[in-house]
Design an enzyme around this catalytic site. Structure first.
Site, mmCIF file in Angstrom:
data_model
loop_
_atom_site.group_PDB
_atom_site.id
_atom_site.type_symbol
_atom_site.label_atom_id
_atom_site.label_comp_id
_atom_site.label_asym_id
_atom_site.label_seq_id
_atom_site.Cartn_x
_atom_site.Cartn_y
_atom_site.Cartn_z
ATOM 1 N N HIS A 163 -3.346 -5.679 -9.587
ATOM 2 C CA HIS A 163 -4.355 -4.663 -9.254
ATOM 3 C C HIS A 163 -5.746 -5.269 -9.460
ATOM 4 O O HIS A 163 -6.001 -5.901 -10.485
ATOM 5 C CB HIS A 163 -4.171 -3.431 -10.149
ATOM 6 C CG HIS A 163 -5.100 -2.325 -9.790
ATOM 7 N ND1 HIS A 163 -4.895 -1.506 -8.691
ATOM 8 C CD2 HIS A 163 -6.259 -1.911 -10.357
ATOM 9 C CE1 HIS A 163 -5.893 -0.646 -8.605
ATOM 10 N NE2 HIS A 163 -6.732 -0.868 -9.601
ATOM 11 N N MET A 183 0.790 -1.237 0.000
ATOM 12 C CA MET A 183 0.000 0.000 0.000
ATOM 13 C C MET A 183 0.826 1.294 0.000
ATOM 14 O O MET A 183 0.289 2.361 0.253
ATOM 15 C CB MET A 183 -0.958 0.009 1.201
ATOM 16 C CG MET A 183 -1.952 -1.142 1.193
ATOM 17 S SD MET A 183 -2.915 -1.241 -0.320
ATOM 18 C CE MET A 183 -4.060 0.092 -0.039
ATOM 19 N N ASN A 215 3.061 -5.621 -10.511
ATOM 20 C CA ASN A 215 2.018 -5.363 -9.508
ATOM 21 C C ASN A 215 0.738 -6.095 -9.905
ATOM 22 O O ASN A 215 0.484 -6.325 -11.086
ATOM 23 C CB ASN A 215 1.721 -3.859 -9.417
ATOM 24 C CG ASN A 215 0.699 -3.541 -8.339
ATOM 25 O OD1 ASN A 215 0.706 -4.143 -7.254
ATOM 26 N ND2 ASN A 215 -0.204 -2.600 -8.616
HETATM 27 C C1 GRF Z 1 -5.412 -7.831 -3.697
HETATM 28 O O1 GRF Z 1 -6.750 -7.679 -4.059
HETATM 29 C C2 GRF Z 1 -4.528 -7.060 -4.635
HETATM 30 O O2 GRF Z 1 -4.979 -7.055 -5.952
HETATM 31 C C3 GRF Z 1 -4.598 -5.682 -4.068
HETATM 32 O O3 GRF Z 1 -4.590 -5.882 -2.671
HETATM 33 C C4 GRF Z 1 -5.120 -7.161 -2.360
HETATM 34 C C5 GRF Z 1 -4.088 -7.888 -1.563
HETATM 35 O O4 GRF Z 1 -4.559 -9.110 -1.073
HETATM 36 N N1 GRF Z 1 -3.562 -4.846 -4.594
HETATM 37 P P1 GRF Z 1 -3.572 -10.097 -0.324
HETATM 38 O O5 GRF Z 1 -2.846 -9.305 0.753
HETATM 39 O O6 GRF Z 1 -2.625 -10.667 -1.331
HETATM 40 O O7 GRF Z 1 -4.474 -11.143 0.268
#
Ligand code: GRF
Length: 194
Positions: free
Chosen positions: A114, A95, A112
């Protein structure tokens, strides 16, 4: 894109912030014979990220950087990445927005995931926005990271149908399941010889 050669798996770092289901899935994939990657480092910006447990379980070195001082932390991460000879970074629910300088140092080597069909719904709250806009489909995208948020070249996408009655939570669950298929597929597309 350089293909992966024989047993020289790409030394990979995965960056996370939350539950780490993509990390868990990438670790599982990395253990398969066909995998071109070996995960050797996990970076988090949150010491309480649940996903860190998967690094522990699999004895992968993990480190948290709080990003209070972004430049300092990024420089420290870069030192680690160099020391560990990392040649691929997979962002998976990370994040923080990495700086131009950081991205330049790993140009073309940061991926990445998304949770939308980019270029639609860059940024946060993708599921809510897709539902509110009465989209018929959403999905997920694997793309290269550039200094423009969620705008780098798209590697692969998977469409997911939005059903009547889908809430952001329900949709996120459906898409997450597809994310777990898509990330390894995209890595194979980029680096596998076959
Ligand atoms: C996923 O939906 C990803 O696409 C987004 O954040 C979420 C992360 O999920 N960027 P996790 O931590 O891998 O369970």
């Amino acid at each position: 894109m350089k293909k992966f050669l024989g047993s020289n798996k790409l030394k990979t770092a995965v960056f996370i912030s939350g539950s780490g289901s993509n990390l868990k899935n990438l670790i599982k994939f990395s253990f398969s014979k066909k995998s071109p990657i070996k995960i050797v480092f996990v970076v988090s910006n949150n010491s309480k990220a649940k996903g860190l447990v998967f690094a522990n379980k699999n004895k992968i070195h993990k480190k948290t950087f709080k990003f209070n001082n972004k430049t300092k932390d990024e420089n420290e991460i870069l030192r680690y990445l160099k020391k560990k000879d990392i040649n691929l970074i997979c962002l998976a629910g990370f994040m923080e927005i990495l700086s131009k300088n950081f991205i330049k140092k790993f140009n073309g080597k940061i991926l990445n995931i998304h949770p939308s069909l980019l270029p639609k719904y860059k940024g946060l709250n993708t599921h809510l926005r897709a539902i509110q806009n009465k989209e018929k489909f959403s999905g997920c995208t694997i793309h290269f990271v550039t200094s423009k948020l969620d705008s780098g070249k798209i590697i692969m996408q998977k469409k997911v149908k939005i059903s009547k009655g889908d809430t952001p939570k329900k949709l996120s669950k459906k898409i997450l399941k597809q994310e777990h298929n898509l990330y390894p597929k995209a890595i194979l597309k980029l680096f596998s010889n076959s």
